[in-house]
Write an enzyme that holds these catalytic residues in place. Structure first.
Site, PDB file in Angstrom:
ATOM      1  N   HIS A   1       0.762  -1.212   0.504  1.00  0.00           N
ATOM      2  CA  HIS A   1      -0.107  -0.141  -0.087  1.00  0.00           C
ATOM      3  C   HIS A   1       0.569   1.300   0.024  1.00  0.00           C
ATOM      4  O   HIS A   1       2.219   1.245   0.619  1.00  0.00           O
ATOM      5  CB  HIS A   1      -0.661   0.139   0.962  1.00  0.00           C
TER       6      HIS A   1
ATOM      7  N   LYS B   1      15.033  -7.678  -1.800  1.00  0.00           N
ATOM      8  CA  LYS B   1      15.196  -6.957  -2.415  1.00  0.00           C
ATOM      9  C   LYS B   1      16.127  -8.171  -3.722  1.00  0.00           C
ATOM     10  O   LYS B   1      16.048  -9.533  -2.890  1.00  0.00           O
ATOM     11  CB  LYS B   1      17.236  -6.233  -2.068  1.00  0.00           C
TER      12      LYS B   1
END
Length: 182
Positions: free
Chosen positions: A112, A160
């Site tokens: 979000h 990542k």
């Protein structure tokens, strides 16, 4: 199909017709697939393809795997979505040839915008490379690529990209080794 702009955090980001289709999808999987033994894999593949999943060759999808939106899922030949693995496919998920998603691993394509009062849904794709291995209960965050032959250790949180052949573990996941290339 992308989520629509939300006016509040309580508004569903999907159009009504998508919500109806998703209810039908969940019902179909529960009634026709969730109880099936391993050798019913071709049947589960057929049901997933009926709902728009892009499956090629003969991947393995465990009957207890959880797939949020099947038309956002691509799984290639001999890839595996394991027992109770979660493909939270609000955005696109690609699992390439020979990759394994172990039990209860979580591939999350949704987040979000926390700076927006409406908490707008944001989706970002996930790609799991050829012959990669995602360990039990590992979490792959939105927008990441896990390289070919990479290994993500059990219960790791990947925040990542993981390059080809790397072995990562922990929270946050850190490189501990290189996987041999032969």
């Amino acid at each position: 199909m992308n989520p629509k702009r939300q006016k509040s955090p309580y508004q569903n980001p999907w159009p009504w017709w998508t919500q109806v289709l998703l209810i039908w999808w969940r019902f179909t999987w529960l009634v026709f697939c969730r109880w099936t033994p391993k050798f019913f894999n071709p049947w589960r593949i057929l049901v997933l393809k009926t709902f728009g999943a892009n499956l090629s060759g003969m991947p393995f999808i465990h009957s207890t795997a959880r797939i949020q939106i099947p038309w956002n899922l691509t799984i290639k030949h001999r890839a595996c979505l394991g027992e109770r693995a979660n493909a939270y496919s609000l955005g696109k998920i690609k699992i390439l040839e020979g990759a394994t998603i172990a039990q209860e691993a979580y591939l999350c394509t949704g987040t979000h915008n926390f700076k927006d009062p409406s908490l707008q849904l944001i989706t970002k794709p996930i790609t799991i490379g050829k012959n990669a291995f995602i360990g039990a209960r590992a979490m792959i965050l939105p927008g990441l690529c896990i390289g070919d032959r990479a290994i993500v250790g059990a219960m790791s949180v990947v925040s990542k990209d993981v390059p080809d052949h790397q072995v990562v573990v922990g929270n946050p996941a850190k490189k501990i080794a290189e996987r041999p290339t032969s």
